[in-house]
Design an enzyme around this catalytic site. Structure first.
Site, PDB file in Angstrom:
ATOM      1  N   LYS A   1      53.063  42.127  39.469  1.00  0.00           N
ATOM      2  CA  LYS A   1      53.870  41.308  40.406  1.00  0.00           C
ATOM      3  C   LYS A   1      53.356  39.879  40.473  1.00  0.00           C
ATOM      4  CE  LYS A   1      55.274  45.175  43.286  1.00  0.00           C
ATOM      5  NZ  LYS A   1      54.344  46.151  42.667  1.00  0.00           N
TER       6      LYS A   1
ATOM      7  N   ASN B   1      33.083  39.039  30.532  1.00  0.00           N
ATOM      8  CA  ASN B   1      34.516  39.067  30.196  1.00  0.00           C
ATOM      9  C   ASN B   1      35.168  37.741  30.570  1.00  0.00           C
ATOM     10  OD1 ASN B   1      34.235  41.732  29.432  1.00  0.00           O
ATOM     11  ND2 ASN B   1      35.249  42.606  31.232  1.00  0.00           N
TER      12      ASN B   1
ATOM     13  N   THR C   1      45.599  38.625  43.415  1.00  0.00           N
ATOM     14  CA  THR C   1      46.371  39.038  42.242  1.00  0.00           C
ATOM     15  C   THR C   1      47.032  40.388  42.533  1.00  0.00           C
ATOM     16  OG1 THR C   1      44.378  40.009  41.260  1.00  0.00           O
ATOM     17  CG2 THR C   1      44.925  37.768  40.599  1.00  0.00           C
TER      18      THR C   1
ATOM     19  N   ASP D   1      39.706  39.930  34.806  1.00  0.00           N
ATOM     20  CA  ASP D   1      38.713  38.993  34.244  1.00  0.00           C
ATOM     21  C   ASP D   1      39.395  37.958  33.341  1.00  0.00           C
ATOM     22  OD1 ASP D   1      36.794  40.523  35.520  1.00  0.00           O
ATOM     23  OD2 ASP D   1      36.542  41.839  33.781  1.00  0.00           O
TER      24      ASP D   1
ATOM     25  N   ASP E   1      30.483  48.594  27.552  1.00  0.00           N
ATOM     26  CA  ASP E   1      31.532  49.501  28.028  1.00  0.00           C
ATOM     27  C   ASP E   1      31.653  50.714  27.108  1.00  0.00           C
ATOM     28  OD1 ASP E   1      32.048  47.633  29.976  1.00  0.00           O
ATOM     29  OD2 ASP E   1      33.942  46.935  29.120  1.00  0.00           O
TER      30      ASP E   1
HETATM   31  O1  RIB Z   1      36.683  44.300  34.775  1.00  0.00           O
HETATM   32  C1  RIB Z   1      36.418  45.136  33.691  1.00  0.00           C
HETATM   33  C2  RIB Z   1      34.952  45.320  33.547  1.00  0.00           C
HETATM   34  O2  RIB Z   1      34.468  46.001  34.673  1.00  0.00           O
HETATM   35  C3  RIB Z   1      34.537  46.160  32.366  1.00  0.00           C
HETATM   36  O3  RIB Z   1      34.342  45.411  31.207  1.00  0.00           O
HETATM   37  C4  RIB Z   1      33.287  46.854  32.849  1.00  0.00           C
HETATM   38  O4  RIB Z   1      32.135  46.418  32.225  1.00  0.00           O
HETATM   39  C5  RIB Z   1      33.247  46.595  34.355  1.00  0.00           C
HETATM   40  O5  RIB Z   1      32.276  45.705  34.669  1.00  0.00           O
END
Ligand code: RIB
Length: 317
Positions: free
Chosen positions: A229, A52, A225, A259, A22
């Site tokens: 909320k 993640n 999700t 995630d 990222d």
């Molecule tokens: O959900 C967040 C993720 O979306 C980030 O880490 C990025 O890599 C994208 O895949």
């Protein structure tokens, strides 16, 4: 390193999915089309929805296995080493020759909102070869998790092999991916992703209709999700639509909160399987909430968090 180590649960959580790097800029707000803004910070970190989710589960003490593709570049080598240090099983994280590691370009505004563009790179190379190679692990998993940043056919093949739970996070939103829904024990998606499947903007007021419609696709349970909320869910055995509330906080960075939710949900579904589903979802929401009050994705996920110290508020819609 913040590993969530000590004693890991015996349950086996397998993630089929993306590992990307990222590149995140922080600015007062998100830019408009054609606009250049002055940001105040730039951070490079490990991301990708699959990794993640795997790291969120590993930090909560789960026994995690990652099935993923990285490039044979500097990022790929470093990412694999880092996952291993976190206690993730990386036997099926493969460095792919002559391909770049996937990347995500992320912009985060001061109100915590984000925008993301991904270039999948090596993630697009995750194939049947990887699923076959990890066949034993997949077949004996307590839960297998998939998302939409790697080829759908590979996740589908893994779900067909898996004898445990199959948790599919339909993110990012991509059309014509419903073929996998009948193989899902749990389908988890956010409002934007749910809107794509039902054809109208989903929110708390019409969420029960969206849940019903998505359940018709053949999955056993659907969770939508809703950010601060909380979440709503319904199951095919019980037409009730339940809303689980979550704590309101001032968000700093919402990147990867979905995630964190999925990784925590998978963990608690296997470690707290006798708990009511609203309590498991409430606990997963609490983990996601903790992640938004810190910057970053994996770096913002809590370790060894006792999410079951609380009773979560819920009501039928
Ligand atoms: O959900 C967040 C993720 O979306 C980030 O880490 C990025 O890599 C994208 O895949």
């Amino acid at each position: 390193m913040d590993t969530g180590d000590e004693k890991r649960s015996n349950h086996k959580i397998v993630v089929i999915g993306s590992s990307s790097v990222d590149f995140t800029t922080y600015a007062p707000r998100l830019p408009n089309p054609g606009e250049t803004l002055h940001g105040y910070k730039f951070v490079t970190s490990y991301g990708g929805k699959g990794a993640n989710q795997c790291v969120a589960a590993a930090k909560l003490g789960a026994n995690t296995y990652m099935i993923s593709r990285l490039g044979d570049d500097k990022w790929g080598v470093e990412y694999k080493k880092y996952l291993k240090e976190l206690g993730v099983d990386v036997c099926h994280v493969t460095l792919t020759p002559n391909v770049s590691t996937g990347i995500a370009q992320i912009m985060v505004a001061e109100n915590g909102e984000n925008q993301i563009v991904i270039v999948p790179g090596a993630n697009n190379h995750l194939s049947s070869i990887d699923i076959k190679a990890a066949g034993d692990i997949i077949e004996t998993a307590d839960i297998v998790i998939g998302q939409l940043e790697t080829p759908l056919e590979s996740t589908l093949e893994a779900f067909k092999r898996c004898k445990g739970l199959k948790l599919f996070n339909a993110a990012p939103a991509i059309k014509n991916t419903e073929v996998i829904f009948p193989y899902c024990s749990i389908l988890c998606l956010n409002e934007t992703e749910a809107s794509l499947y039902v054809g109208y903007a989903v929110d708390l007021t019409n969420g029960s209709f969206a849940l019903k419609k998505i359940l018709e696709s053949g999955c056993e349970k659907v969770i939508i999700t809703l950010g601060d909320k909380g979440a709503i869910y319904s199951t095919k055995h019980d037409s009730k639509c339940i809303h689980v509330c979550c704590e309101k906080v001032v968000p700093v960075d919402t990147t990867g909160a979905g995630d964190a939710f999925v990784g925590a949900l998978a963990t608690y579904l296997v470690t707290h399987k006798d708990y009511p589903l609203h309590q498991i979802i409430g606990a997963a929401c609490a983990v996601a909430t903790m992640s938004v009050i810190k910057e970053g994705t994996q770096t913002s996920y809590p370790s060894r968090f006792d999410a079951f110290a609380n009773e979560y508020e819920y009501k039928e819609l």
